[in-house]
Design an enzyme around this catalytic site. Sequence first.
Site, PDB file in Angstrom:
ATOM      1  N   CYS A 152       0.831  -1.194   0.000  1.00 43.19           N
ATOM      2  CA  CYS A 152       0.000   0.000   0.000  1.00 43.19           C
ATOM      3  C   CYS A 152       0.876   1.259   0.000  1.00 43.19           C
ATOM      4  CB  CYS A 152      -0.969  -0.041   1.184  1.00 43.19           C
ATOM      5  SG  CYS A 152      -2.315   1.165   1.075  1.00 43.19           S
ATOM      6  N   HIS A 205      -3.364  -5.735   0.984  1.00 40.59           N
ATOM      7  CA  HIS A 205      -2.670  -6.001   2.249  1.00 40.59           C
ATOM      8  C   HIS A 205      -2.612  -7.490   2.600  1.00 40.59           C
ATOM      9  CE1 HIS A 205      -2.361  -1.820   3.866  1.00 40.59           C
ATOM     10  NE2 HIS A 205      -3.328  -1.608   2.988  1.00 40.59           N
ATOM     11  N   GLU A 244      -0.739  -8.798   4.835  1.00 39.19           N
ATOM     12  CA  GLU A 244      -0.524  -8.937   6.281  1.00 39.19           C
ATOM     13  C   GLU A 244      -1.832  -8.973   7.056  1.00 39.19           C
ATOM     14  OE1 GLU A 244      -0.755  -4.452   5.878  1.00 39.19           O
ATOM     15  OE2 GLU A 244      -0.405  -6.220   4.637  1.00 39.19           O
TER      16      GLU A 244
END
Length: 224
Positions: A87, A195, A197
């Site tokens: 990002c 994302h 994560e």
Amino acid sequence: MNARIGVITFPGTLDDVDAARAARHVGAEAVSLWHADADLKGVDAVVVPGGFSYGDYLRAGAIARLSPIMTEVVDAVQRGMPVLGICNGFQVLCEAGLLPGALIRNVGLHFICRDVWLRVISTSTAWTSRFEPETDLLVSLKSGEGRYVASENVLDELDGEGRVVFRYHDNINGSLRDIAGISSANGRVVGMMPHPEHAIEVLTGPSDDGLGLFYSALDSVLAS
């Protein structure tokens, strides 16, 4: 050998804790790196996480690229260190010249926050070697300036050299050629807007599909 993955924190970073948790989840040691550090503390790989570094003043990632820690990252990339920009981290890598193109305001000029499907296009990177080509991943997307743009020559080069790493199924931000992530020529540096994560376990995210990136980095580090 215990792999050490550094996670950078800038003023305004939001997702460093999540990135560090993902690194620990795959068995790596997560090492905190502050924006003013001029030392990578002996890490084997680096994650530049999402957020709004330095408030996104001037332009997203424009100030972060000038930080002492990014000077160290640029030098480490020349030595082959794996680096993942997520990002805002993707924006920083583009601003730093480590990846081509730029990220601009989404089509429609709205902030997008939703889960999206990606397709893995390239498995020849330090961050995607665990995947099979054409694998579909469900991960979160949250950005206002996530539209990937580049010249036609650059886009052709990325496609021709197999450097498009991820494409969107449903291209909701207007990224050219549905691009969600790209890599450097040697595959060691990857930038992506969604994302991974936030997708490391189904209890807290849309899936655990993001784990593959961190396991891939672990493989890359341990093999070197």
